[in-house]
Design an enzyme around this catalytic site. Structure first.
Site, mmCIF file in Angstrom:
data_model
loop_
_atom_site.group_PDB
_atom_site.id
_atom_site.type_symbol
_atom_site.label_atom_id
_atom_site.label_comp_id
_atom_site.label_asym_id
_atom_site.label_seq_id
_atom_site.Cartn_x
_atom_site.Cartn_y
_atom_site.Cartn_z
ATOM 1 N N ARG A 93 -12.452 -0.315 5.554
ATOM 2 C CA ARG A 93 -11.107 -0.362 6.420
ATOM 3 C C ARG A 93 -11.090 -0.785 7.714
ATOM 4 N NH1 ARG A 93 -7.042 4.933 5.064
ATOM 5 N NH2 ARG A 93 -5.197 4.696 6.391
ATOM 6 N N ASN A 147 -5.833 1.296 -3.769
ATOM 7 C CA ASN A 147 -4.783 -0.137 -3.359
ATOM 8 C C ASN A 147 -5.895 -1.405 -3.074
ATOM 9 O OD1 ASN A 147 -2.696 0.423 -1.934
ATOM 10 N ND2 ASN A 147 -3.432 2.210 -0.379
ATOM 11 N N CYS A 169 2.333 4.801 -6.086
ATOM 12 C CA CYS A 169 2.038 4.507 -5.146
ATOM 13 C C CYS A 169 3.484 6.022 -4.551
ATOM 14 C CB CYS A 169 2.860 3.190 -3.929
ATOM 15 S SG CYS A 169 2.911 3.338 -2.842
ATOM 16 N N HIS A 199 4.675 -1.260 -2.098
ATOM 17 C CA HIS A 199 3.990 -1.360 -0.120
ATOM 18 C C HIS A 199 5.680 -2.450 0.284
ATOM 19 C CE1 HIS A 199 0.444 0.975 0.736
ATOM 20 N NE2 HIS A 199 1.233 1.533 -0.216
ATOM 21 N N TYR A 253 7.069 0.097 4.973
ATOM 22 C CA TYR A 253 5.893 -0.967 4.865
ATOM 23 C C TYR A 253 6.773 -2.374 5.337
ATOM 24 C CZ TYR A 253 2.157 1.476 3.693
ATOM 25 O OH TYR A 253 1.336 2.420 4.163
#
Ligand code: NAD
Ligand code: G6P
Ligand code: MN
Ligand code: MN
Length: 433
Positions: A93, A147, A169, A199, A253
């Site tokens: 990540r 994700n 989510c 998102h 987002y």
């Protein structure tokens, strides 16, 4: 009793999920929870699994918790499979977040290059899990939290034989909670018509006791200095003219798209000052696991609320319960569009308010998306589809194409350079390339 298999069981979110199963035990009599992880996550699995056992013992419920590295044993005859894994762990990540910044592009877990590469790493694993499900628990529901949840759901729908899949989510439920708080009412009185993508979801209307309060809510949202409603994003203030004309409730987002330049600068500055979100989470996680080790701890610790996935347990467990009990209540989830949003493909995954039945989510048709948001949503769906195809085929050209059509990347040349560096950085987790 009901058998649950949770893949990525060593996640710090597991106590959240256990808390949800405990609270809903009367309506959802779970008898076994199998927490599965891999060798790299063995220690976390041990710590969090023992906390799960203490929580259940304290609640006095007859639920057996199994900790295992054997995914097949966990999946055998499972009724619900939940996934919350992170291929490459937080180090991957952090690369997703840091590499794009060097090229003047947002570095983020689920958006832009980071979202693409998290997808490329995750998709081979989820398709492998789907093959195991087909063989070992063909009637199970797959509830995916991993994700990028929208791209993963899209992939399962298009490239696996699993039809009983729901993508989840916490953003929509988080918007409901935040609006309830702004209006100072219990969240059960709020309903929002959600439509869009993961998102990239919009509240098209919002009701208090069944009466639209959209104008009032939009007005309140224009006053927030930080428009983000999730812990992992520090957002900016919406321009009142923009939001009023948009006439819909954006998600956190959307800061990355409607404030692209400012959010890039801000993210870069934060990365320099306090580290990327992944680096911050690494520290948070260390603290959390220290707490989890305490043999006297037998509840979900409040420190978990510093993570972005707040309300995950509510979202996951209320979904499972509504499928199990054929409740037919309304919940926002990721499911096959089937014509519910006219401007998106029928076979694609969309995030939308659904009636949750024993046969799964039935999306509530909205017709077309408002013209102001339609184009961006379609563009992101095209990105997700081409990214999914790149992930399944290992086709380099498709990876470059996916990133080029992503609105956060402004040139094919730049896309190629970023893809090249990230393919190299992540090659251990990209067997298909
Ligand atoms: P994490 O880093 O704690 O990872 C969870 C576990 O997955 C780890 O214990 C790891 O060992 C394990 N794992 C890695 N590869 C695996 C594999 N191939 N099979 C099984 N287990 C594997 O991650 P986290 O912060 O708990 O997040 C987990 C996932 O949930 C991530 O993908 C994250 O993006 C996602 N998430 C989604 C939402 C949402 O809204 N959908 C919210 C929060 C987090
Ligand atoms: C949420 C999102 C997730 C996201 C997560 C990150 O708001 O819905 O999809 O990945 O938070 O949280 P973290 O604490 O890991 O930064
Ligand atoms: Mn999410
Ligand atoms: Mn572009």
């Amino acid at each position: 009793g009901i058998k649950i298999a949770t893949i990525g069981g060593g996640s710090s979110y597991t106590p959240e999920l256990i808390d949800g199963f405990i609270k809903r035990y009367q309506e959802l009599p779970v008898s076994e929870i199998w927490l599965v992880d891999i060798e790299e996550g063995k220690e976390k699995l041990e710590i969090v699994g023992n906390l799960a056992k203490r929580m259940i013992k304290k609640a006095g419920l007859p639920i057996d918790v199994h900790l295992t590295l054997d995914r097949r044993a966990a999946l055998k005859d499972a009724d619900f499979v939940t996934t919350q894994f992170r291929v490459g762990l937080l180090d991957a990540r952090i690369k997703d977040e840091r590499i794009p910044l060097k090229y003047g592009v947002l570095g983020q877990e689920t958006n832009g290059p980071g979202g693409l590469f998290k997808g490329l790493r995750t998709i081979p694993v989820i398709l492998d899990i789907c093959r195991d499900i087909e063989e070992l628990c063909p009637n199970a529901w797959l509830i995916n939290f991993t994700n990028p949840s929208g791209m993963v759901t899209e992939t399962v729908l298009r490239y696996s034989n699993i039809k009983k899949v729901v993508g989840l989510c916490n953003v929509p439920i988080g918007i409901e909670m935040a609006i309830a708080e702004l209006l100072d009412v219990d969240h059960s009185r709020i309903r929002i018509d959600f439509a869009g993508l993961n998102h990239m979801v919009y509240g098209l209307d919002v009701y208090l006791d069944g009466v639209s309060v959209k104008d009032q809510v939009i007005n309140m949202l224009t006053k927030l200095e930080d428009s983000s409603l999730v812990k992992n994003i520090k957002g900016l203030k919406w321009e009142s003219a923009f939001l009023k004309a948009l006439n819909a409730i954006p998600c956190s987002y959307h800061n990355y798209y409607y404030k692209a330049r400012e959010m890039f600068e801000k993210t870069k500055e934060e990365a320099e000052k306090e580290g990327t979100r992944g680096e911050v989470v690494k520290k948070l996680e260390k603290e959390l696991f220290e707490l989890y080790k305490d043999p006297n701890l037998d509840i979900k610790p409040p420190q978990l609320e510093k993570r972005g996935g707040a309300y995950y347990s509510d979202a996951a467990v209320r979904l499972i319960s509504s499928i199990y009990n054929d409740k037919r209540d309304i919940q926002p989830v990721n499911t096959m569009n089937n014509g519910a949003i006219a401007s998106l493909p029928d076979e694609s995954a969309v995030e939308i308010s659904c009636v949750i039945t024993g046969e799964g989510p039935k999306p509530i048709a909205i017709g077309d998306l408002p013209v102001a948001v339609r184009g961006l949503v379609q563009q992101i769906k095209s990105f997700e589809r081409i990214a999914a195809e790149a992930a399944v085929t290992g086709d380099y050209n498709l990876a470059v194409l996916a990133l080029t059509i992503n609105p956060l990347v402004a040139s094919d040349r730049l896309a190629k350079q970023i893809v090249d560096e990230m393919l190299e950085a992540h090659k251990k987790y990209l067997p298909q390339f």
